[in-house]
Motif scaffolding. Structure first.
Motif, PDB file in Angstrom:
ATOM      1  N   ILE A 111      53.494  45.313  83.821  1.00 10.95           N
ATOM      2  CA  ILE A 111      53.671  44.388  82.695  1.00 10.95           C
ATOM      3  C   ILE A 111      52.885  44.925  81.489  1.00 10.95           C
ATOM      4  CG2 ILE A 111      53.191  42.053  81.835  1.00 10.95           C
ATOM      5  CD1 ILE A 111      53.528  41.028  84.698  1.00 10.95           C
ATOM      6  N   SER A 112      53.577  45.173  80.401  1.00  5.48           N
ATOM      7  CA  SER A 112      52.920  45.717  79.221  1.00  5.48           C
ATOM      8  C   SER A 112      53.684  45.293  77.971  1.00  5.48           C
ATOM      9  CB  SER A 112      52.861  47.251  79.313  1.00  5.48           C
ATOM     10  OG  SER A 112      52.366  47.777  78.098  1.00  5.48           O
ATOM     11  N   ILE A 147      44.008  47.302  82.809  1.00  2.00           N
ATOM     12  CA  ILE A 147      44.282  45.981  82.241  1.00  2.00           C
ATOM     13  C   ILE A 147      45.683  45.526  82.654  1.00  2.00           C
ATOM     14  CG2 ILE A 147      44.619  44.744  80.048  1.00  2.00           C
ATOM     15  CD1 ILE A 147      41.721  45.481  80.496  1.00  2.00           C
ATOM     16  N   GLU A 148      46.658  46.430  82.503  1.00  2.00           N
ATOM     17  CA  GLU A 148      48.050  46.096  82.799  1.00  2.00           C
ATOM     18  C   GLU A 148      48.249  45.926  84.311  1.00  2.00           C
ATOM     19  OE1 GLU A 148      47.073  48.707  80.951  1.00  2.00           O
ATOM     20  OE2 GLU A 148      47.481  47.841  78.990  1.00  2.00           O
ATOM     21  N   GLU A 150      46.033  44.922  86.446  1.00  2.00           N
ATOM     22  CA  GLU A 150      45.399  43.666  86.849  1.00  2.00           C
ATOM     23  C   GLU A 150      46.355  42.491  86.601  1.00  2.00           C
ATOM     24  OE1 GLU A 150      42.660  44.155  88.269  1.00  2.00           O
ATOM     25  OE2 GLU A 150      42.011  42.081  88.606  1.00  2.00           O
ATOM     26  N   THR A 151      46.928  42.457  85.408  1.00  2.00           N
ATOM     27  CA  THR A 151      47.853  41.379  85.069  1.00  2.00           C
ATOM     28  C   THR A 151      49.044  41.375  86.026  1.00  2.00           C
ATOM     29  OG1 THR A 151      47.210  41.473  82.750  1.00  2.00           O
ATOM     30  CG2 THR A 151      49.319  40.438  83.223  1.00  2.00           C
ATOM     31  N   LEU A 154      48.006  40.161  89.597  1.00  2.00           N
ATOM     32  CA  LEU A 154      47.776  38.722  89.679  1.00  2.00           C
ATOM     33  C   LEU A 154      49.083  37.944  89.528  1.00  2.00           C
ATOM     34  CD1 LEU A 154      44.468  38.512  87.600  1.00  2.00           C
ATOM     35  CD2 LEU A 154      44.724  38.370  90.081  1.00  2.00           C
ATOM     36  N   TYR A 155      49.945  38.414  88.646  1.00  2.00           N
ATOM     37  CA  TYR A 155      51.240  37.749  88.418  1.00  2.00           C
ATOM     38  C   TYR A 155      52.039  37.706  89.715  1.00  2.00           C
ATOM     39  CZ  TYR A 155      55.571  36.483  86.027  1.00  2.00           C
ATOM     40  OH  TYR A 155      56.703  35.835  85.608  1.00  2.00           O
ATOM     41  N   TYR A 181      25.178  58.619  91.172  1.00  2.00           N
ATOM     42  CA  TYR A 181      25.927  59.140  90.034  1.00  2.00           C
ATOM     43  C   TYR A 181      27.152  58.298  89.672  1.00  2.00           C
ATOM     44  CZ  TYR A 181      22.941  63.165  90.541  1.00  2.00           C
ATOM     45  OH  TYR A 181      21.839  63.975  90.606  1.00  2.00           O
ATOM     46  N   ALA A 182      27.370  57.227  90.410  1.00  2.00           N
ATOM     47  CA  ALA A 182      28.534  56.387  90.116  1.00  2.00           C
ATOM     48  C   ALA A 182      28.283  55.604  88.830  1.00  2.00           C
ATOM     49  CB  ALA A 182      28.792  55.438  91.269  1.00  2.00           C
ATOM     50  N   ASP A 183      29.342  55.371  88.073  1.00  2.00           N
ATOM     51  CA  ASP A 183      29.168  54.603  86.851  1.00  2.00           C
ATOM     52  C   ASP A 183      29.076  53.117  87.179  1.00  2.00           C
ATOM     53  OD1 ASP A 183      32.177  53.428  86.003  1.00  2.00           O
ATOM     54  OD2 ASP A 183      32.108  55.093  87.417  1.00  2.00           O
ATOM     55  N   GLU A 184      28.560  52.356  86.215  1.00  2.00           N
ATOM     56  CA  GLU A 184      28.320  50.937  86.457  1.00  2.00           C
ATOM     57  C   GLU A 184      29.607  50.166  86.751  1.00  2.00           C
ATOM     58  OE1 GLU A 184      25.665  51.803  82.874  1.00  2.00           O
ATOM     59  OE2 GLU A 184      27.125  52.891  84.031  1.00  2.00           O
ATOM     60  N   VAL A 185      30.695  50.555  86.087  1.00  2.00           N
ATOM     61  CA  VAL A 185      31.944  49.828  86.267  1.00  2.00           C
ATOM     62  C   VAL A 185      32.443  49.979  87.705  1.00  2.00           C
ATOM     63  CG1 VAL A 185      34.262  49.510  85.401  1.00  2.00           C
ATOM     64  CG2 VAL A 185      32.488  50.337  83.866  1.00  2.00           C
TER      65      VAL A 185
ATOM     66  N   ARG B 105      33.085  61.468  82.183  1.00  2.00           N
ATOM     67  CA  ARG B 105      33.155  60.195  81.484  1.00  2.00           C
ATOM     68  C   ARG B 105      32.339  60.259  80.201  1.00  2.00           C
ATOM     69  NH1 ARG B 105      30.724  56.079  83.984  1.00  2.00           N
ATOM     70  NH2 ARG B 105      29.304  57.591  84.832  1.00  2.00           N
ATOM     71  N   ILE B 147      27.351  50.479  78.757  1.00  2.00           N
ATOM     72  CA  ILE B 147      28.479  49.810  79.404  1.00  2.00           C
ATOM     73  C   ILE B 147      29.245  48.930  78.411  1.00  2.00           C
ATOM     74  CG2 ILE B 147      27.188  47.772  80.181  1.00  2.00           C
ATOM     75  CD1 ILE B 147      29.425  49.349  82.619  1.00  2.00           C
ATOM     76  N   GLN B 161      47.561  43.919  74.037  1.00  2.00           N
ATOM     77  CA  GLN B 161      48.656  43.448  74.885  1.00  2.00           C
ATOM     78  C   GLN B 161      48.985  41.984  74.583  1.00  2.00           C
ATOM     79  OE1 GLN B 161      50.608  45.137  76.554  1.00  2.00           O
ATOM     80  NE2 GLN B 161      49.666  46.774  77.736  1.00  2.00           N
ATOM     81  N   LEU B 183      47.535  34.622  82.492  1.00  2.00           N
ATOM     82  CA  LEU B 183      46.820  35.796  82.986  1.00  2.00           C
ATOM     83  C   LEU B 183      46.155  36.568  81.849  1.00  2.00           C
ATOM     84  CD1 LEU B 183      49.364  37.033  85.660  1.00  2.00           C
ATOM     85  CD2 LEU B 183      47.172  35.904  86.049  1.00  2.00           C
ATOM     86  N   TRP B 184      46.873  36.707  80.723  1.00  2.00           N
ATOM     87  CA  TRP B 184      46.252  37.376  79.563  1.00  2.00           C
ATOM     88  C   TRP B 184      45.103  36.529  79.040  1.00  2.00           C
ATOM     89  CZ3 TRP B 184      47.103  42.168  79.578  1.00  2.00           C
ATOM     90  CH2 TRP B 184      48.367  42.712  79.863  1.00  2.00           C
ATOM     91  N   GLN B 187      42.094  37.132  81.286  1.00  2.00           N
ATOM     92  CA  GLN B 187      41.445  38.432  81.064  1.00  2.00           C
ATOM     93  C   GLN B 187      40.692  38.455  79.740  1.00  2.00           C
ATOM     94  OE1 GLN B 187      42.650  42.070  82.682  1.00  2.00           O
ATOM     95  NE2 GLN B 187      44.749  41.446  82.991  1.00  2.00           N
TER      96      GLN B 187
END
Lengths: 198, 375
Positions: A111-112, A147-148, A150-151, A154-155, A181-185, B105, B147, B161, B183-184, B187
């Motif tokens: 979905i985008s 982002i896309e 995730e939507t 969930l949809y 060494y992993a990033d926070e996210v 990164r 972050i 979006q 949903l949007w 988020q």
């Protein structure tokens, strides 16, 4: 004119290449022109055949020359497990693991709204029909955590929950990855998806 | 922290240029459009991975070239000598390297080079539009909490979006689908809440420092106050889920208006940073000179906060601004930074500088993308 005319025409015949592959047309043209003529003829024929013969599976949406693809027809595969993915390429990646014995459903994108893609443009209706009409025990959502993604996850999750158990793949540290060494996210995601020790 | 040298290749109007910094103050002297600010922009990119002048890397690569390179050597108290490298391409693909090792990164690049920017545009920080103040706040947050850059980018994508969906609904291209919109919304609210909380917390930390500087510079006893003011009911001390709920409630209230206007009306992209002096909005308070005092206080507070958090003195980049300050404020700034803070200054003329600034400074003449010599 840098290219001689036929070569320039060949370069231009790849115009619709994805934008993140700059000069792919030029590179392919330069490579092809150096190959023997029989090989190029075979390539041309293969391209035409692939285009003519390959469509999508009417059940799962995967690329297939038959109305129903090989995976959907395979009797040895588990009919009660369904793995939902965005693209046929993801199916190939999952198949390489040889870990998954269930069946698939290919959405054909995510979905985008920016790209004008809503739920109606994706193979979602056929998925709901499939899940509601056949005895499926579990649907695994295997979609990238963008982002896309995730939507979309969930949809579809909302739509399928009344019929069956819906799970999603875990996101976390890569194998051999060092926690330090992993990033926070990634770490936050891994923490969210923690589970009990067996 | 000390920036020892900077090397530019095919960056903006520079064919190839190295610059060695030898003192605590460097003045880049030259006519307009010769490339003085481009040098500061290079430092900005290495620090926060973005330029306040453009969002397209194409603009950063010299005309007729495909690739621009930046290399900087700096010394930090905590990590010693570091070499930062950045490759910019016309097609927008960037790569960054630390000590010659490519970083997968770009987030890991943030927080290596800390800086405070003070340009003549900042003089409008009090009177200008809210986006200026948001941009200022974001630039500081990215340095203190790397972050945050990720959250900001994520929020931007969700917003794009969601706006595309609202626009398509307004144009009648798609029907309103409550499921998808919810949903949007979710988020937007989740990421938006995180941004709002971090912004609010930063202002709370900055407030006492800025207030102190403001009193010191103005010689008065008025109180400066900085508050974050989102477009929804926001109580910073509330639990994150409560803030998120308030965000969602406001989205509900604005749902019709959003569909009519075809764009998102609630969220950190619309929020305001409120500056008040003795409860009066700063933009209505005092003369232009007094508002400049306020901006100077904010910049000094920024400097102090970065130093307190990171333990390193950040670089101070004064772009075309020093000559805009009167001699008294120039001296107050100099007193505050002394020789401790490495400062790079651009100017078109030296005439309006206090002699103290000139006596200890290294002065370069910049002409048409080349440093033609020392003055």
């Amino acid at each position: 004119m840098v290219y001689t005319r036929p070569l320039a025409r060949l370069t231009r015949t790849f115009p619709a290449s994805p934008r993140h592959w700059p000069q792919i047309g030029q590179r392919l043209a330069m490579h092809i022109i150096k190959r023997p003529e029989e090989e190029v003829a075979a390539l041309a024929q293969a391209l035409i055949d692939a285009k003519k013969l390959v469509g999508t599976c009417t059940t799962c949406g995967h690329l297939s020359a038959e109305p129903v693809c090989e995976i959907c027809r395979a009797p040895a595969r588990d009919d009660t497990m369904l793995c939902v993915i965005a693209d046929s390429r993801d199916l190939i990646a999952l198949e390489k693991t040889r870990e998954y014995k269930g069946k698939y459903h290919v959405l054909g994108g995510l979905i985008s709204p920016i790209d004008g893609i809503g739920p109606e443009q994706l193979n979602i209706q056929s998925l709901v029909r499939r899940v509601s009409q056949t005895p499926i025990k579990e649907v695994i959502m295997a979609i990238s955590p963008s982002i896309e993604g995730e939507t979309t996850t969930l949809y579809i999750g909302h739509l399928l929950k009344p019929f069956t158990r819906v799970t999603r793949i875990a996101f976390g540290l890569p194998m051999g990855g060092d926690l330090e060494y992993a990033d926070e996210v990634t770490l936050a995601r891994a923490l969210e998806g923690r589970r009990d020790l067996d | 922290m000390y920036l020892k040298n900077l090397h530019l290749q095919h960056f903006r109007n520079y064919p190839e240029q190295s610059i060695e910094f030898t003192g605590s103050k460097t003045i880049l002297l030259g006519e307009n459009a010769q490339g003085k600010s481009n040098l500061l922009e290079a430092v900005e990119l290495l620090s926060v991975l973005r330029s306040h002048r453009t969002s397209r890397d194409r603009d950063l690569v010299r005309e007729g070239e495909e690739v621009a390179r930046l290399v900087a050597n700096l010394k930090r108290e905590d990590r010693g000598n570091l070499e930062m490298g950045m490759v910019l391409r016309g097609n927008g693909r960037r790569s960054v390297a630390l000590n010659g090792v490519g970083l997968r990164r770009q987030l890991d690049f943030l927080g290596v080079l800390n800086m405070v920017q003070f340009s003549s545009l900042d003089l409008d920080l009090v009177r200008g539009g809210p986006e200026m103040r948001r941009h200022w706040l974001d630039g500081l947050l990215v340095q203190l909490e790397p972050i945050y850059a990720h959250l900001l980018q994520q929020y931007g994508q969700i917003l794009k979006q969601r706006n595309a969906l609202l626009k398509a609904i307004r144009q009648g291209k798609v029907g309103f689908d409550p499921e998808q919109m919810a949903l949007w919304d979710a988020q937007l609210a989740t990421t938006g809440t995180r941004l709002a909380r971090r912004r609010s917390r930063l202002l709370q930390r900055l407030n006492p420092i800025a207030d102190r500087w403001h009193q010191a510079i103005s010689g008065g006893s008025e109180h400066l106050n900085l508050t974050y003011a989102p477009k929804f009911d926001f109580v910073d001390t509330n639990a994150i889920e409560d803030i998120r709920q308030a965000f969602l409630v406001r989205l509900q209230q604005k749902a019709i208006a959003e569909q009519q206007q075809g764009t998102s009306l609630v969220g950190p992209h619309r929020d305001e940073v409120v500056l008040t002096i003795n409860q009066t909005p700063a933009r209505e308070y005092g003369s232009q000179g007094q508002q400049r005092t306020l901006v100077l206080a904010l910049k000094l507070a920024e400097l102090e906060l970065i130093e307190a958090v990171t333990g390193e003195t950040p670089l101070l980049l004064l772009d075309d601004v020093l000559a805009e300050l009167d001699l008294q404020r120039q001296n107050q700034l100099l007193d505050a930074i002394q020789d401790r803070v490495q400062t790079i200054i651009t100017t078109t003329h030296l005439g309006s500088f206090d002699a103290q600034w000139l006596s200890s400074a290294q002065i370069f003449q910049v002409e048409n993308g080349t440093i033609v010599g020392k003055v």
